[in-house]
Scaffold this motif. Structure first.
Motif, PDB file in Angstrom:
ATOM      1  N   ARG A 142       2.360  16.844   0.530  1.00 34.86           N
ATOM      2  CA  ARG A 142       3.572  16.827   1.334  1.00 34.86           C
ATOM      3  C   ARG A 142       4.320  15.507   1.168  1.00 34.86           C
ATOM      4  NH1 ARG A 142       4.365  20.858   4.530  1.00 34.86           N
ATOM      5  NH2 ARG A 142       5.979  19.729   5.688  1.00 34.86           N
ATOM      6  N   THR A 173       6.791  12.899   3.358  1.00 37.18           N
ATOM      7  CA  THR A 173       7.183  12.524   4.714  1.00 37.18           C
ATOM      8  C   THR A 173       8.305  11.494   4.645  1.00 37.18           C
ATOM      9  OG1 THR A 173       4.921  12.870   5.509  1.00 37.18           O
ATOM     10  CG2 THR A 173       6.398  11.592   6.921  1.00 37.18           C
ATOM     11  N   HIS A 207      16.305  25.912  -3.227  1.00 39.12           N
ATOM     12  CA  HIS A 207      15.329  25.530  -2.208  1.00 39.12           C
ATOM     13  C   HIS A 207      14.412  24.396  -2.673  1.00 39.12           C
ATOM     14  CE1 HIS A 207      16.535  28.938   0.208  1.00 39.12           C
ATOM     15  NE2 HIS A 207      16.367  29.731  -0.838  1.00 39.12           N
ATOM     16  N   SER A 260       9.968  21.119  -1.784  1.00 40.39           N
ATOM     17  CA  SER A 260      10.575  22.301  -1.193  1.00 40.39           C
ATOM     18  C   SER A 260      11.368  21.961   0.063  1.00 40.39           C
ATOM     19  CB  SER A 260       9.493  23.328  -0.851  1.00 40.39           C
ATOM     20  OG  SER A 260       8.736  22.887   0.265  1.00 40.39           O
ATOM     21  N   ASP A 261      12.050  22.972   0.605  1.00 39.27           N
ATOM     22  CA  ASP A 261      12.794  22.792   1.856  1.00 39.27           C
ATOM     23  C   ASP A 261      11.887  22.375   3.011  1.00 39.27           C
ATOM     24  OD1 ASP A 261      15.130  23.464   0.632  1.00 39.27           O
ATOM     25  OD2 ASP A 261      15.126  25.557   1.278  1.00 39.27           O
ATOM     26  N   THR A 262      10.620  22.753   2.928  1.00 40.76           N
ATOM     27  CA  THR A 262       9.653  22.421   3.986  1.00 40.76           C
ATOM     28  C   THR A 262       8.826  21.185   3.643  1.00 40.76           C
ATOM     29  OG1 THR A 262       8.057  23.992   3.010  1.00 40.76           O
ATOM     30  CG2 THR A 262       9.499  24.811   4.765  1.00 40.76           C
ATOM     31  N   ASP A 263       9.315  20.386   2.673  1.00 41.83           N
ATOM     32  CA  ASP A 263       8.699  19.113   2.277  1.00 41.83           C
ATOM     33  C   ASP A 263       7.336  19.272   1.614  1.00 41.83           C
ATOM     34  OD1 ASP A 263      10.850  17.609   3.181  1.00 41.83           O
ATOM     35  OD2 ASP A 263      10.042  17.469   5.207  1.00 41.83           O
ATOM     36  N   GLU A 264       7.074  20.436   1.024  1.00 45.34           N
ATOM     37  CA  GLU A 264       5.851  20.617   0.239  1.00 45.34           C
ATOM     38  C   GLU A 264       6.072  20.045  -1.156  1.00 45.34           C
ATOM     39  OE1 GLU A 264       3.757  24.554   0.923  1.00 45.34           O
ATOM     40  OE2 GLU A 264       5.729  24.978   1.778  1.00 45.34           O
TER      41      GLU A 264
END
Length: 253
Positions: A18, A20, A104, A135-139
């Motif tokens: 991830r 942050t 994305h 990714s959009d979800t910070d993966e």
């Protein structure tokens, strides 16, 4: 004395983890990669690739990216390949994070200079390419290809640690140094100047006392000591060093 000969190690790993946001301009990556096999196939259908796990330990990646307005970034960090075997790196050349054909995903790439490390990587040199997307979800998915030169007997110098070295959080000095290296500090000063500008020409803020206060505040911000510079400890508040403070404003009647 003859220098210790170095031998090259070629590796490829796919890290997953991830990203942050530590601030508007600083990102932290934390990811891991199991021992794996990358299979590349070229046939009548074209090109295909497959990553499969293999027997062995897991590598851990921790890095920080300091972003610029144009999408370029500076990066530094470590990769722990096994207990006692840690490689340190820093980006060189043009590193960039931007759009990708997938709306994305953000696509980034960098070249890292190996800067030694611990255990097998003490005195190591070489280059690693990092080709990643977020990714959009910070993966994070980060694909590494490395060519690292290490001493032939370096592996025998590794520590006898049986557990992984705990990740050390950044202290106040290192956090402040990261902030000073980014352009966020300059942005903050610019915002302060814009905020105070409308008031400097009107009463009561156009008075001599208030003008002196603004000038002193600006001087204090400009002269703040970077905590990674020599002598910073003597100037830090925790060490009891003297720091100029704006004078208390006199009440106007």
């Amino acid at each position: 004395m003859q220098p210790t000969p170095l031998q090259p190690i070629v590796y490829s790993l796919q890290f997953r983890g991830r990203v942050t946001s530590l601030s508007a301009r600083v990102l932290e990556q934390r990811a891991s990669a199991p021992s794996q096999v990358l299979t590349t196939t070229v046939d009548a259908s074209g090109l295909a690739g497959c990553v499969q796990p293999s027997e062995g330990e897991e590598a851990l990646l921790v890095s920080r990216l300091v972003l610029a307005d144009d999408g370029s970034f500076d990066q530094s960090g470590t990769i722990e390949f096994a207990p006692g075997h840690v490689l340190a790196f820093r980006s060189v050349g043009a590193a960039r994070l931007g759009r990708s054909p997938d709306p994305h995903l953000r696509h980034g790439a960098a070249v890292w200079e190996v800067q030694g490390g611990e255990g097998q990587f003490r005195g190591a040199r070489g280059r690693i390419t990092s080709n990643f997307f977020v990714s959009d979800t910070d993966e994070l998915t980060d694909n590494h290809f490395g060519l690292v030169f290490v001493a032939r007997a370096a592996a025998t110098d590794a520590s006898d640690a049986t557990t992984r070295t705990p990740l050390r959080p950044l202290g106040l000095r290192e956090t402040w140094a990261e902030f000073r290296r980014s352009s966020g500090f300059t942005d903050l000063l610019a915002e302060c100047a814009l905020w105070t500008a409308p008031w400097t020409g009107s009463l009561p803020y156009g008075g001599t006392d208030c003008a002196d206060d603004f000038a002193l505040c600006a001087r204090v911000w400009t002269d703040v000591v970077s905590y990674d510079e020599p002598g910073a400890a003597q100037a830090s508040p925790s060490s009891g060093g003297d720091r100029p403070r704006p004078p208390r404003r006199r009440e106007r009647r």
